[in-house]
Design a protein around this motif. Structure first.
Motif, PDB file in Angstrom:
ATOM      1  N   THR A 153       0.790  -1.238   0.000  1.00  0.00           N
ATOM      2  CA  THR A 153       0.000   0.000   0.000  1.00  0.00           C
ATOM      3  C   THR A 153       0.821   1.286   0.000  1.00  0.00           C
TER       4      THR A 153
ATOM      5  N   THR B 298       2.906   4.409  -1.112  1.00  0.00           N
ATOM      6  CA  THR B 298       3.072   5.032  -2.424  1.00  0.00           C
ATOM      7  C   THR B 298       4.457   5.652  -2.536  1.00  0.00           C
TER       8      THR B 298
ATOM      9  N   ILE C 176       2.428   6.449  -7.007  1.00  0.00           N
ATOM     10  CA  ILE C 176       1.769   5.187  -7.305  1.00  0.00           C
ATOM     11  C   ILE C 176       2.125   4.191  -6.210  1.00  0.00           C
ATOM     12  N   SER C 177       1.208   3.327  -5.855  1.00  0.00           N
ATOM     13  CA  SER C 177       1.467   2.345  -4.800  1.00  0.00           C
ATOM     14  C   SER C 177       2.392   1.240  -5.308  1.00  0.00           C
TER      15      SER C 177
ATOM     16  N   GLY D 242       1.878  -1.929  -4.916  1.00  0.00           N
ATOM     17  CA  GLY D 242       1.029  -2.941  -5.529  1.00  0.00           C
ATOM     18  C   GLY D 242       0.664  -2.593  -6.963  1.00  0.00           C
ATOM     19  N   ASP D 243       0.281  -1.331  -7.195  1.00  0.00           N
ATOM     20  CA  ASP D 243      -0.065  -0.910  -8.556  1.00  0.00           C
ATOM     21  C   ASP D 243       1.163  -0.873  -9.459  1.00  0.00           C
ATOM     22  N   THR D 244       2.317  -0.600  -8.882  1.00  0.00           N
ATOM     23  CA  THR D 244       3.556  -0.660  -9.667  1.00  0.00           C
ATOM     24  C   THR D 244       3.796  -2.075 -10.177  1.00  0.00           C
TER      25      THR D 244
ATOM     26  N   LYS E 193       1.564  -4.360 -10.715  1.00  0.00           N
ATOM     27  CA  LYS E 193       0.566  -4.649 -11.747  1.00  0.00           C
ATOM     28  C   LYS E 193       0.935  -3.983 -13.068  1.00  0.00           C
ATOM     29  N   LEU E 194       1.461  -2.759 -13.011  1.00  0.00           N
ATOM     30  CA  LEU E 194       1.847  -2.058 -14.232  1.00  0.00           C
ATOM     31  C   LEU E 194       3.034  -2.745 -14.913  1.00  0.00           C
TER      32      LEU E 194
ATOM     33  N   LYS F 108       1.709  -5.736 -16.651  1.00  0.00           N
ATOM     34  CA  LYS F 108       1.032  -5.310 -17.882  1.00  0.00           C
ATOM     35  C   LYS F 108       2.056  -5.052 -18.985  1.00  0.00           C
TER      36      LYS F 108
ATOM     37  N   GLU G 234       5.383   4.539 -17.202  1.00  0.00           N
ATOM     38  CA  GLU G 234       5.316   3.313 -17.998  1.00  0.00           C
ATOM     39  C   GLU G 234       6.459   3.264 -19.018  1.00  0.00           C
TER      40      GLU G 234
END
Length: 332
Positions: A209, A211, A246-247, A249-251, A253-254, A257, A306
């Motif tokens: 969590t 960021t 950005i968190s 976790g989202d990093t 996921k990115l 991707k 990205e």
């Protein structure tokens, strides 16, 4: 200022900075960590045409005589040499005091004694601790939430004290979370990428969590050069960050991707910081950097992040580069 000493030139940011200075026409001396292997760190991988333009000085930032000898004849010093891994600072805090605080004292003491024209000292966004307000300006309170961040707070204050006490021309650059090619596996982005490149679909991470304000390495390098050239930076602390958060976790996921992969994240207890030591949020106010030096990031916002991740993935995808990372173990 044509003759520049870069300390920590063998490291991640330092090697990129050393190369950029050579390409910009500076006469560069690279202070590398002395070792019996005669290794120059990442400079061993530098293009031979660039490397032949660099004067290498092996030494130890904790040794005043070596530091002063290296600085003799230089116009400016970009001081990056430091111990930076947060988990290892829990294990061996005294080494952080010796390297980060005493090493910085050696730099500014020699700069005073030799009459150096400019010292750019490297801080870190970790000195702010968990954000009390965002975006984080340079006036944000300093919070030593790990022995590493405490040692960097001490180093920053030593550097600034020489400006205030002796008018030593010191500027402090405070980069937020730099990433890119050559970053060590103790950082989260190469940790994720190398696990995936080695065939893992269930990756091990710590807290998801928090960021971070990630800054691509070429933007950080450009920040150093802008601050070096700016007369207005003397006596100032200057944030260098993307202004985008950005968190973790989202990093992850990115990154997945970008690599066209489906992943599962597994929490690894040994990768978690102690509860009161975790920095929950970092987001830079970069307006001062732009106002004083004209610096703006080229990899800001989600699209820029990205793009930087894809550059990093491409570099790590080389078998020669990937072989240097031990993704199956946790690096302190």
């Amino acid at each position: 200022m044509k003759k520049i000493l870069v300390t920590g030139a063998d490291g991640f940011i330092g090697s990129h900075l050393t190369e950029a200075l050579v390409l910009a026409g500076y006469d560069v001396k690279a202070f590398t960590f002395y070792n019996s292997f005669n290794s120059w760190g990442w400079l061993d991988r530098t293009d031979k045409k660039i490397l032949k333009e660099i004067e290498i000085f092996p030494g130890d930032i904790r040794d005043y005589n070596g530091v002063k000898t290296a600085m003799t004849g230089c116009d400016a010093v970009l001081h990056l040499a430091a111990l930076i891994a947060i988990p290892f600072s829990y294990h061996s805090p005294a080494t952080y005091v010796d390297t980060n605080i005493t090493g910085t004292l050696n730099i500014v003491q020699a700069a005073k004694d030799l009459g150096i024209d400019k010292v750019v000292h490297t801080s870190t966004s970790e000195v702010y601790g968990s954000a009390l307000f965002v975006p984080i300006t340079e006036e944000h309170p300093l919070q030593g939430q790990s022995p590493y961040s405490a040692s960097k707070i001490g180093a920053d204050q030593i550097a600034l004290s020489f400006y205030r006490s002796f008018e030593t021309p010191v500027a402090v650059i405070r980069p937020f979370n730099t990433y890119g090619p050559r970053q060590s596996a103790r950082a989260v982005i190469p940790t994720i990428i190398t696990q995936l490149l080695n065939g893992k679909t269930k990756i091990k991470l710590g807290a998801l969590t928090p960021t971070r304000d990630f800054n691509y390495v070429s933007d950080t390098v450009n920040g150093f050069i802008k601050i070096l050239k700016s007369d207005s930076s003397v006596g100032e602390v200057i944030n260098v960050g993307s202004g985008f958060e950005i968190s973790i976790g989202d990093t992850a996921k990115l990154i997945a991707k970008c690599m066209n992969l489906d992943i599962e994240i597994e929490s690894d207890e040994q990768r978690l910081r102690p509860k009161k030591s975790e920095v929950d949020r970092l987001l830079a106010d970069r307006s001062k950097a732009e106002r004083l030096t004209g610096w703006v990031p080229q990899f800001g916002n989600l699209d820029g992040f990205e793009k930087g991740l894809r550059n990093t993935i491409d570099w790590l995808s080389s078998s020669q580069n990937l072989a240097m990372y031990k993704s199956h173990i946790y690096n302190l």
